[in-house]
Design a protein around this motif. Structure first.
Motif, PDB file in Angstrom:
ATOM      1  N   GLY A   1       3.887 -29.712  31.081  1.00  0.00           N
ATOM      2  CA  GLY A   1       5.299 -29.934  31.436  1.00  0.00           C
ATOM      3  C   GLY A   1       6.161 -28.722  31.185  1.00  0.00           C
ATOM      4  O   GLY A   1       6.990 -28.342  32.024  1.00  0.00           O
ATOM      5  N   VAL A   2       6.003 -28.065  30.038  1.00  0.00           N
ATOM      6  CA  VAL A   2       6.880 -26.934  29.730  1.00  0.00           C
ATOM      7  C   VAL A   2       6.511 -25.688  30.527  1.00  0.00           C
ATOM      8  O   VAL A   2       7.271 -24.721  30.564  1.00  0.00           O
ATOM      9  CB  VAL A   2       6.854 -26.606  28.211  1.00  0.00           C
ATOM     10  CG1 VAL A   2       7.346 -27.772  27.397  1.00  0.00           C
ATOM     11  CG2 VAL A   2       5.487 -26.176  27.755  1.00  0.00           C
ATOM     12  N   LEU A   3       5.327 -25.704  31.184  1.00  0.00           N
ATOM     13  CA  LEU A   3       4.916 -24.556  31.993  1.00  0.00           C
ATOM     14  C   LEU A   3       5.408 -24.657  33.435  1.00  0.00           C
ATOM     15  O   LEU A   3       5.177 -23.741  34.240  1.00  0.00           O
ATOM     16  CB  LEU A   3       3.396 -24.423  31.991  1.00  0.00           C
ATOM     17  CG  LEU A   3       2.733 -24.112  30.646  1.00  0.00           C
ATOM     18  CD1 LEU A   3       1.217 -23.998  30.841  1.00  0.00           C
ATOM     19  CD2 LEU A   3       3.287 -22.826  30.051  1.00  0.00           C
ATOM     20  N   ALA A   4       6.092 -25.742  33.754  1.00  0.00           N
ATOM     21  CA  ALA A   4       6.514 -25.978  35.140  1.00  0.00           C
ATOM     22  C   ALA A   4       7.263 -24.806  35.757  1.00  0.00           C
ATOM     23  O   ALA A   4       6.998 -24.424  36.909  1.00  0.00           O
ATOM     24  CB  ALA A   4       7.359 -27.255  35.209  1.00  0.00           C
ATOM     25  N   PRO A   5       8.212 -24.156  35.039  1.00  0.00           N
ATOM     26  CA  PRO A   5       8.935 -23.026  35.672  1.00  0.00           C
ATOM     27  C   PRO A   5       8.046 -21.836  36.031  1.00  0.00           C
ATOM     28  O   PRO A   5       8.425 -21.003  36.860  1.00  0.00           O
ATOM     29  CB  PRO A   5       9.959 -22.621  34.603  1.00  0.00           C
ATOM     30  CG  PRO A   5      10.094 -23.816  33.721  1.00  0.00           C
ATOM     31  CD  PRO A   5       8.747 -24.451  33.704  1.00  0.00           C
ATOM     32  N   PHE A   6       6.835 -21.772  35.414  1.00  0.00           N
ATOM     33  CA  PHE A   6       5.960 -20.609  35.617  1.00  0.00           C
ATOM     34  C   PHE A   6       4.843 -20.886  36.624  1.00  0.00           C
ATOM     35  O   PHE A   6       4.143 -19.959  37.033  1.00  0.00           O
ATOM     36  CB  PHE A   6       5.326 -20.185  34.285  1.00  0.00           C
ATOM     37  CG  PHE A   6       6.325 -20.000  33.174  1.00  0.00           C
ATOM     38  CD1 PHE A   6       7.121 -18.865  33.125  1.00  0.00           C
ATOM     39  CD2 PHE A   6       6.473 -20.967  32.188  1.00  0.00           C
ATOM     40  CE1 PHE A   6       8.032 -18.694  32.108  1.00  0.00           C
ATOM     41  CE2 PHE A   6       7.394 -20.800  31.177  1.00  0.00           C
ATOM     42  CZ  PHE A   6       8.188 -19.664  31.122  1.00  0.00           C
ATOM     43  N   ILE A   7       4.666 -22.151  36.989  1.00  0.00           N
ATOM     44  CA  ILE A   7       3.526 -22.484  37.865  1.00  0.00           C
ATOM     45  C   ILE A   7       4.008 -23.217  39.116  1.00  0.00           C
ATOM     46  O   ILE A   7       3.389 -24.174  39.589  1.00  0.00           O
ATOM     47  CB  ILE A   7       2.481 -23.337  37.101  1.00  0.00           C
ATOM     48  CG1 ILE A   7       3.128 -24.588  36.488  1.00  0.00           C
ATOM     49  CG2 ILE A   7       1.824 -22.514  36.001  1.00  0.00           C
ATOM     50  CD1 ILE A   7       2.118 -25.540  35.838  1.00  0.00           C
ATOM     51  N   LEU A   8       5.127 -22.768  39.659  1.00  0.00           N
ATOM     52  CA  LEU A   8       5.696 -23.422  40.835  1.00  0.00           C
ATOM     53  C   LEU A   8       4.774 -23.344  42.043  1.00  0.00           C
ATOM     54  O   LEU A   8       4.830 -24.198  42.948  1.00  0.00           O
ATOM     55  CB  LEU A   8       7.056 -22.783  41.175  1.00  0.00           C
ATOM     56  CG  LEU A   8       8.146 -22.926  40.107  1.00  0.00           C
ATOM     57  CD1 LEU A   8       9.404 -22.159  40.516  1.00  0.00           C
ATOM     58  CD2 LEU A   8       8.464 -24.404  39.894  1.00  0.00           C
ATOM     59  N   ASP A   9       3.911 -22.328  42.091  1.00  0.00           N
ATOM     60  CA  ASP A   9       3.030 -22.161  43.240  1.00  0.00           C
ATOM     61  C   ASP A   9       1.740 -22.960  43.112  1.00  0.00           C
ATOM     62  O   ASP A   9       0.850 -22.855  43.962  1.00  0.00           O
ATOM     63  CB  ASP A   9       2.683 -20.676  43.417  1.00  0.00           C
ATOM     64  CG  ASP A   9       3.908 -19.843  43.759  1.00  0.00           C
ATOM     65  OD1 ASP A   9       4.859 -20.404  44.335  1.00  0.00           O
ATOM     66  OD2 ASP A   9       3.907 -18.639  43.417  1.00  0.00           O
ATOM     67  N   LEU A  10       1.597 -23.733  42.061  1.00  0.00           N
ATOM     68  CA  LEU A  10       0.356 -24.492  41.853  1.00  0.00           C
ATOM     69  C   LEU A  10       0.255 -25.619  42.866  1.00  0.00           C
ATOM     70  O   LEU A  10       1.160 -26.447  42.992  1.00  0.00           O
ATOM     71  CB  LEU A  10       0.353 -25.078  40.433  1.00  0.00           C
ATOM     72  CG  LEU A  10      -0.903 -25.843  40.025  1.00  0.00           C
ATOM     73  CD1 LEU A  10      -2.074 -24.870  39.845  1.00  0.00           C
ATOM     74  CD2 LEU A  10      -0.663 -26.617  38.728  1.00  0.00           C
ATOM     75  N   PRO A  11      -0.870 -25.679  43.630  1.00  0.00           N
ATOM     76  CA  PRO A  11      -1.057 -26.785  44.578  1.00  0.00           C
ATOM     77  C   PRO A  11      -1.100 -28.126  43.846  1.00  0.00           C
ATOM     78  O   PRO A  11      -1.565 -28.217  42.713  1.00  0.00           O
ATOM     79  CB  PRO A  11      -2.410 -26.474  45.226  1.00  0.00           C
ATOM     80  CG  PRO A  11      -2.588 -25.002  45.024  1.00  0.00           C
ATOM     81  CD  PRO A  11      -1.946 -24.688  43.724  1.00  0.00           C
ATOM     82  N   VAL A  12      -0.611 -29.168  44.510  1.00  0.00           N
ATOM     83  CA  VAL A  12      -0.538 -30.487  43.876  1.00  0.00           C
ATOM     84  C   VAL A  12      -1.919 -30.966  43.475  1.00  0.00           C
ATOM     85  O   VAL A  12      -2.106 -31.554  42.402  1.00  0.00           O
ATOM     86  CB  VAL A  12       0.114 -31.502  44.844  1.00  0.00           C
ATOM     87  CG1 VAL A  12       0.076 -32.906  44.262  1.00  0.00           C
ATOM     88  CG2 VAL A  12       1.535 -31.091  45.167  1.00  0.00           C
ATOM     89  N   GLU A  13      -2.917 -30.689  44.269  1.00  0.00           N
ATOM     90  CA  GLU A  13      -4.269 -31.180  43.971  1.00  0.00           C
ATOM     91  C   GLU A  13      -4.855 -30.514  42.727  1.00  0.00           C
ATOM     92  O   GLU A  13      -5.825 -31.018  42.148  1.00  0.00           O
ATOM     93  CB  GLU A  13      -5.202 -30.981  45.176  1.00  0.00           C
ATOM     94  CG  GLU A  13      -5.376 -29.537  45.603  1.00  0.00           C
ATOM     95  CD  GLU A  13      -4.334 -29.100  46.629  1.00  0.00           C
ATOM     96  OE1 GLU A  13      -4.558 -28.091  47.324  1.00  0.00           O
ATOM     97  OE2 GLU A  13      -3.284 -29.815  46.741  1.00  0.00           O
ATOM     98  N   ASP A  14      -4.282 -29.362  42.339  1.00  0.00           N
ATOM     99  CA  ASP A  14      -4.786 -28.660  41.143  1.00  0.00           C
ATOM    100  C   ASP A  14      -3.940 -28.918  39.895  1.00  0.00           C
ATOM    101  O   ASP A  14      -4.091 -28.245  38.875  1.00  0.00           O
ATOM    102  CB  ASP A  14      -4.821 -27.145  41.400  1.00  0.00           C
ATOM    103  CG  ASP A  14      -5.859 -26.769  42.442  1.00  0.00           C
ATOM    104  OD1 ASP A  14      -6.829 -27.529  42.575  1.00  0.00           O
ATOM    105  OD2 ASP A  14      -5.677 -25.723  43.096  1.00  0.00           O
ATOM    106  N   ALA A  15      -3.027 -29.896  39.954  1.00  0.00           N
ATOM    107  CA  ALA A  15      -2.068 -30.108  38.868  1.00  0.00           C
ATOM    108  C   ALA A  15      -2.734 -30.472  37.556  1.00  0.00           C
ATOM    109  O   ALA A  15      -2.168 -30.232  36.481  1.00  0.00           O
ATOM    110  CB  ALA A  15      -1.067 -31.198  39.256  1.00  0.00           C
ATOM    111  N   THR A  16      -3.931 -31.038  37.624  1.00  0.00           N
ATOM    112  CA  THR A  16      -4.610 -31.435  36.375  1.00  0.00           C
ATOM    113  C   THR A  16      -5.728 -30.478  35.996  1.00  0.00           C
ATOM    114  O   THR A  16      -6.436 -30.721  35.008  1.00  0.00           O
ATOM    115  CB  THR A  16      -5.187 -32.855  36.521  1.00  0.00           C
ATOM    116  OG1 THR A  16      -6.107 -32.879  37.620  1.00  0.00           O
ATOM    117  CG2 THR A  16      -4.079 -33.875  36.750  1.00  0.00           C
TER     118      THR A  16
END
Length: 909
Positions: free
Chosen positions: A83-98
């Motif tokens: 959660g706290v890394l959200a501002p740094f990983i905006l380009d992360l594909p939804v399927e790779d969120a976990t």
């Protein structure tokens, strides 16, 4: 409970304050992050202990060496993976969120971009890491373990670090710092930095106790106390005008925000404990649940006693008033009713009773009169004067109202409003309808009259009304007549012993005969034994003062200690008795020059009498200032005594103001502070004289000495002689010694003659050192003057030591011994430097090269400088040649020279 979030941009002033006492942590953390064996530094501690500010200080030290990237844990995101890394990983594909690998790759890409921009190693600064989710913690650990970045992490000690971060410490590749609360000394340093150097020691003591060494709470208490006038500055001195208010705006804001993070059950438990503490753990668990209570104890929000029936309190006592102030009256009444339904008895402890009664009054619930009176008495003993007056004013029973009004009078005595206390007590004096109500307040009445300047004879004349009232009461109750008359007479005897002890009037102790018994009312029954423990304590206190007057301070101290033991622990309405007896004990050891014992007594007083420090702290500071003046540290004494005066303006229960003003005037005159001396003299002249005969006379001596120092008092020696040997007074060797010591410091040669005669009658190392100097002056022998100077140094009488070295230098000059003269002058300057040095500061002027030598070495060096051979020196001093050679060899080493040729240069010839 959590602290404020706004930490990253804390002002420098705030940063410096919190970093007091943390310099070693900063240095160690910086070194660990600069080295190659540690990948992380972990900072753990309670909320508000200064972790975030410390972390920013470390980051500032490394600012030119690293690329900082900041992360901040959040309770709202603590269960959201990454959660706290959200501002740094905006380009992360939804399927790779976990996917940890995918998150790591995207996050690393961002960090690498930052690193390329600065070309400096990465430092991840993670605040509130206890609120990180485990997935994020795992990513951070992977980065650190791979050597891609280093971590600087802060977290609350409870619940602590996430497991992955903690594992770094277990593996030995992280350095951990557990931050501890501030010490009393560090708190004093912070206050000096924030407010200035003139902060009364009792202010630091009270604030340290209240904050429990927590920098955040300390800052809140200071700001709130300044805003509401509790902490104020008078003539440059910061002091407390009344007990701390624990529900000020800043502290309330901090507590409110902390409560918002708690569950409903946790808030209920905290509110119940705040309203009822100390309260049975079983009761709170019945109203909430065991798990909630256990969690609050684990997080150190509540503390539990080790008693057979454990009780709960708030971990930080200052939160109590704040929490109670946040609870609405309706909610408070609801919580009270829910708790009372489960209680099968009243609180057993006195403190529990006080909270129970206070809570009832806050809710508007009627309280039984005797319970109100018990609570009022307890509150006055704890110096909670507002609560004491509120409880006492609600007592309705006419017989109990006399006792209730005496409690109100006591609260006025707490703040030295003696006139208000007198008006209340005199209205009820000798008017009770029972023995208990007749005697209630009578001792405090006599103490108040003494404080207002009434003589023992006048007070005892007025006390006759108590005997008459006892006779009337006995006539109305013939069955109890004997016990009524005995109790009344015992009380009058005790009053007489007390007022004589307060005034130090030993000559009056023989007194007028008791018209009932034909004997004395000087304390004691017809067989001469004390009527009770108080009577014995006051008799011993009077004996202590008389021994002081006679020049027997060691014996006086023993009598004062015996008085403290005789008085016991519970003094009823004479709650100030321990403080009065402590003044006698401290006065004795100061007169004796036993500075270690004085420091121990004053330190023990501060530790044992926390609630009364605001009222009695000025006296502690005054005693410290008098010690400094006697030691010859006039500049420091002036500062200390002036600060004590400001505290005594607020509260002076032991009537020490005039003595303190006199001593402060003497110190100001000593250092030539003419304008300040004039103001201090005006303070003395406008004040009511000290009650005690010894302290009153000592004050007059100090004023005469100060006037002589200022150069406008030619009859000083004559007046001091008269004060030391009052007409018709038997055996006043102690007073005479004080007067002669002042005269000797003024350079009066006749004083030395009388001191030599007086020496056999005196006790104490201060008298021994001063009389030793007087004896040496009579011989005019430089060697004896040097010995006297050393004795004064050992007694830490730097002023007299300097005078003795100066006299020795003059004697050597007269004898033409230039080397020894120079050494004596050097030693004299060293004593002056010591007297002028600040606390904890080594005096300057340590270039006294010849002062490094022992006395025998200086004798041999002096003869060698005159050109004598080793054999001639041996014959002169009647020692062996080998002894001379050995002393010269050691002298060369100490002086850092190679041989005889360089001795003349070192000696200045």
């Amino acid at each position: 409970m959590d602290s404020s979030r706004a930490r990253a941009e804390a002002p420098v002033e705030e940063e410096d304050r919190v970093l007091t006492g943390r310099s070693e942590d900063v240095s160690s953390a910086v070194e660990a992050l600069q080295g190659g064996t540690r990948v992380a530094v972990l900072l753990l501690g309670d909320h508000g202990i200064g972790k975030s500010t410390l972390m920013e200080a470390v980051a500032a030290k490394l600012s030119g060496e690293v690329t900082p990237v900041r992360l901040h844990g959040s309770p709202a995101l603590s269960h959201v993976p990454y959660g706290v890394l959200a501002p740094f990983i905006l380009d992360l594909p939804v399927e790779d969120a976990t996917s940890q690998l995918a998150v790591l790759r995207i996050f690393w890409s961002y960090l690498e971009g930052e690193r390329r921009a600065t070309q400096k190693p990465l430092l991840l600064i993670v605040d509130d890491a206890h609120d990180l989710d485990e997935a994020t913690a795992g990513v951070l650990v992977e980065l650190a373990a791979a050597g891609w970045a280093k971590l600087l992490v802060s977290a609350a000690a409870r619940p602590g670090l996430p497991e992955p971060l903690l594992q770094l410490w277990f593996e030995g590749i992280a350095e951990r710092h557990d931050l501890r609360p501030l010490t009393r000394e560090q708190t004093t340093e912070i206050l000096a930095h924030q407010l200035g150097p003139q902060v009364l020691p009792n202010v630091a003591e009270v604030l340290w106790e209240a904050s429990a060494g927590n920098p955040l709470l300390l800052g809140c208490l200071v700001d709130d106390a300044k805003n509401d006038g509790t902490l104020l500055q008078r003539n440059g001195v910061w002091l407390l005008s009344r007990p701390l208010n624990s529900h000020g705006e800043r502290l309330t804001d901090v507590v409110r925000r902390q409560l918002l993070r708690r569950s409903a059950d946790e808030r209920k438990a905290l509110n119940l404990v705040a309203l009822a503490e100390p309260v049975s753990r079983t009761l709170i668990e019945a109203l909430v649940d065991e798990a909630t209570v256990a969690g609050l104890i684990e997080e150190e929000l509540l503390r539990v006693s080790d008693a057979p029936q454990p009780e709960l309190r708030l971990w930080h006592s200052v939160y109590g008033d704040t929490l109670r102030n946040l609870i609405s009256p309706a909610r408070s009444l609801q919580l009270r009713q829910s708790l009372l339904r489960l209680m099968d008895r009243e609180p057993a402890s006195a403190e529990g009773l006080l909270r129970h009664v206070s809570w009832s009054m806050e809710c508007g619930v009627e309280v039984e009169d005797r319970q109100l009176l018990r609570a009022a008495v307890l509150a006055s003993r704890l110096f909670e004067d507002d609560l004491a007056r509120k409880a006492a004013s609600q007592v309705k029973d006419p017989e109990l109202q006399i006792a209730a009004r005496s409690v109100i009078a006591r609260t006025h005595y707490n703040t030295s409003n003696h006139a208000a206390a007198r008006d209340i007590l005199e209205a009820d004096f000798a008017k009770g309808r029972t023995v208990a109500s007749l005697l209630t307040g009578s001792l405090l009445w006599a103490a108040v009259l003494s404080a207002l300047g009434h003589s023992p004879a006048d007070i005892m004349k007025r006390a006759d009304a108590l005997l008459r009232a006892g006779e009337r009461l006995a006539a109305d109750n013939p069955g109890d007549a004997e016990s009524i008359l005995t109790a009344t007479r015992d009380r009058v005897r005790t009053i007489r012993s007390m007022v004589l002890a307060l005034a130090g009037e030993g000559a009056a102790a023989a007194g007028a005969p008791d018209r009932e018994t034909g004997g004395n009312v000087s304390g004691g029954d017809d067989d001469g034994q004390p009527a009770n423990n108080l009577d014995r304590a006051f008799s011993l206190a009077l004996q202590s003062e008389q021994l002081l007057v006679q020049g027997k301070p060691d014996s006086a101290y023993a009598a004062a200690k015996a008085a403290l033991e005789a008085a016991g622990a519970d003094h009823g309405e004479l709650y100030f008795l321990s403080d009065f007896l402590m003044v006698r004990a401290v006065t004795a050891v100061i007169h004796a020059g036993d500075w270690t014992a004085a420091e121990s007594l004053l330190g023990g007083f501060v530790a044992a009498f926390g609630p009364s420090l605001i009222s009695f702290g000025g006296g502690v500071h005054a005693a410290t200032g008098i010690i400094l003046l006697y030691q010859g540290k006039a500049a420091e004494a002036k500062r200390t005594l002036r600060a004590a005066l400001e505290a005594l303006r607020v509260a002076d229960p032991q009537q020490l103001f005039s003595l303190t003003a006199a001593m402060a005037f003497a110190a100001a005159a000593e250092v030539g502070a003419t304008e300040k001396a004039a103001g201090l003299l005006a303070d003395y002249e406008s004040a009511r004289p000290a009650v005690s005969r010894y302290l009153r006379t000592l004050s007059e001596m100090a004023v005469v000495y100060g006037k002589a120092r200022l150069g406008g008092h030619r009859r000083a020696a004559e007046e001091l002689e008269k004060l030391g040997r009052p007409d018709g007074a038997p055996n006043t060797a102690g007073l005479e010694f004080d007067a002669l010591a002042f005269r000797l410091a003024l350079g009066d040669p006749e004083a030395a003659v009388r001191l030599r005669e007086l020496k056999p009658a005196l006790e104490g190392r201060r008298a021994a050192a001063v009389c030793g100097y007087a004896e040496a002056l009579g011989t005019e022998q430089p060697a004896q003057l040097l010995d006297a100077a050393k004795s004064c140094e050992e007694a830490e009488l730097w002023g007299f030591a300097g005078l003795a070295y100066g006299a020795a230098a003059s004697a050597y000059h007269a004898a033409g011994d230039t080397l020894r003269e120079r050494m004596a002058v050097s030693q004299q300057q060293r004593c002056r430097d010591r007297a002028e040095s600040l606390p904890g500061q080594e005096p300057d002027g340590q270039d006294d090269t010849l002062g490094l030598l022992t006395r025998r070495e200086r004798d041999i060096v002096a003869l060698a400088v005159r050109g004598l051979s080793d054999r001639q020196i041996a014959a002169e001093l009647q020692v062996s040649v080998r002894t001379v050679e050995g002393h010269l060899y050691r002298s060369y080493a100490k002086l850092n020279i190679s041989g005889r040729d360089e001795l003349r240069r070192v000696a200045g010839e």
